[in-house]
Design a protein around this motif. Structure first.
Motif, PDB file in Angstrom:
ATOM      1  N   ASP A  37      48.869  43.578  31.294  1.00  0.00           N
ATOM      2  CA  ASP A  37      47.572  44.235  31.481  1.00  0.00           C
ATOM      3  C   ASP A  37      46.883  44.573  30.164  1.00  0.00           C
ATOM      4  O   ASP A  37      45.742  45.028  30.170  1.00  0.00           O
ATOM      5  CB  ASP A  37      47.736  45.511  32.305  1.00  0.00           C
ATOM      6  N   PHE A  39      45.874  42.478  27.973  1.00  0.00           N
ATOM      7  CA  PHE A  39      45.111  41.331  27.501  1.00  0.00           C
ATOM      8  C   PHE A  39      44.060  40.896  28.521  1.00  0.00           C
ATOM      9  O   PHE A  39      44.207  41.122  29.708  1.00  0.00           O
ATOM     10  CB  PHE A  39      46.053  40.135  27.252  1.00  0.00           C
ATOM     11  N   ASN A  40      43.024  40.250  28.018  1.00  0.00           N
ATOM     12  CA  ASN A  40      42.055  39.544  28.848  1.00  0.00           C
ATOM     13  C   ASN A  40      42.400  38.065  28.742  1.00  0.00           C
ATOM     14  O   ASN A  40      42.689  37.569  27.647  1.00  0.00           O
ATOM     15  CB  ASN A  40      40.626  39.779  28.355  1.00  0.00           C
ATOM     16  N   TYR A  41      42.358  37.358  29.872  1.00  0.00           N
ATOM     17  CA  TYR A  41      42.775  35.964  29.920  1.00  0.00           C
ATOM     18  C   TYR A  41      41.641  35.070  30.400  1.00  0.00           C
ATOM     19  O   TYR A  41      40.801  35.493  31.185  1.00  0.00           O
ATOM     20  CB  TYR A  41      43.951  35.791  30.897  1.00  0.00           C
ATOM     21  N   ARG A  42      41.674  33.805  29.911  1.00  0.00           N
ATOM     22  CA  ARG A  42      40.773  32.795  30.447  1.00  0.00           C
ATOM     23  C   ARG A  42      41.348  31.416  30.170  1.00  0.00           C
ATOM     24  O   ARG A  42      42.042  31.211  29.169  1.00  0.00           O
ATOM     25  CB  ARG A  42      39.360  32.926  29.913  1.00  0.00           C
ATOM     26  N   GLU A  58      43.962  31.369  27.085  1.00  0.00           N
ATOM     27  CA  GLU A  58      43.682  32.212  25.926  1.00  0.00           C
ATOM     28  C   GLU A  58      43.926  33.667  26.323  1.00  0.00           C
ATOM     29  O   GLU A  58      43.463  34.110  27.372  1.00  0.00           O
ATOM     30  CB  GLU A  58      42.229  32.013  25.505  1.00  0.00           C
ATOM     31  N   ALA A  59      44.659  34.386  25.497  1.00  0.00           N
ATOM     32  CA  ALA A  59      44.928  35.810  25.728  1.00  0.00           C
ATOM     33  C   ALA A  59      44.379  36.597  24.546  1.00  0.00           C
ATOM     34  O   ALA A  59      44.813  36.394  23.407  1.00  0.00           O
ATOM     35  CB  ALA A  59      46.418  36.060  25.880  1.00  0.00           C
ATOM     36  N   LYS A  62      43.056  43.694  24.623  1.00  0.00           N
ATOM     37  CA  LYS A  62      42.013  44.678  24.901  1.00  0.00           C
ATOM     38  C   LYS A  62      41.928  45.705  23.779  1.00  0.00           C
ATOM     39  O   LYS A  62      40.862  46.241  23.508  1.00  0.00           O
ATOM     40  CB  LYS A  62      42.293  45.373  26.236  1.00  0.00           C
ATOM     41  N   GLN A  63      43.059  45.991  23.133  1.00  0.00           N
ATOM     42  CA  GLN A  63      43.112  46.908  21.990  1.00  0.00           C
ATOM     43  C   GLN A  63      43.769  46.160  20.819  1.00  0.00           C
ATOM     44  O   GLN A  63      44.972  46.277  20.604  1.00  0.00           O
ATOM     45  CB  GLN A  63      43.903  48.166  22.332  1.00  0.00           C
ATOM     46  N   LYS A  71      44.493  36.797  18.913  1.00  0.00           N
ATOM     47  CA  LYS A  71      44.318  35.871  20.023  1.00  0.00           C
ATOM     48  C   LYS A  71      45.536  34.966  20.082  1.00  0.00           C
ATOM     49  O   LYS A  71      46.073  34.567  19.055  1.00  0.00           O
ATOM     50  CB  LYS A  71      43.063  35.034  19.830  1.00  0.00           C
TER      51      LYS A  71
END
Length: 83
Positions: A37, A39-42, A58-59, A62-63, A71
């Protein structure tokens, strides 16, 4: 973290995650399970790795100040869920 040379597990603190692992080029964060949780993923691409069709994910943390890397990109086989 469980080290094969040790008979017990070791609790890893947030501060320890950014330390080198056993004087290697790796960090402790490279060998432990990440907080998913955090990380932001795409999906950034699809391609083949060692004969497997993979999605490149890609991760981005968030902080970022709490992570070793700004990255990461990993290849994941969506059929076998192999990283």
């Amino acid at each position: 973290i469980k080290v094969a040379a040790s008979r017990r597990s070791v609790l890893v603190s947030d501060e320890a995650r950014v330390q080198p692992f056993l004087d290697s080029a790796f960090y402790v964060a490279d060998v432990i399970e990440p907080e998913l949780d955090a990380f932001n993923y795409r999906v950034v691409a699809e391609g083949e790795v060692e004969g497997r069709n993979c999605q490149f994910i890609e991760a981005i943390p968030k902080q970022p100040e709490r992570q070793v890397y700004g990255k990461s990109v990993v290849a994941i086989d969506p059929v076998d869920h192999l990283v």
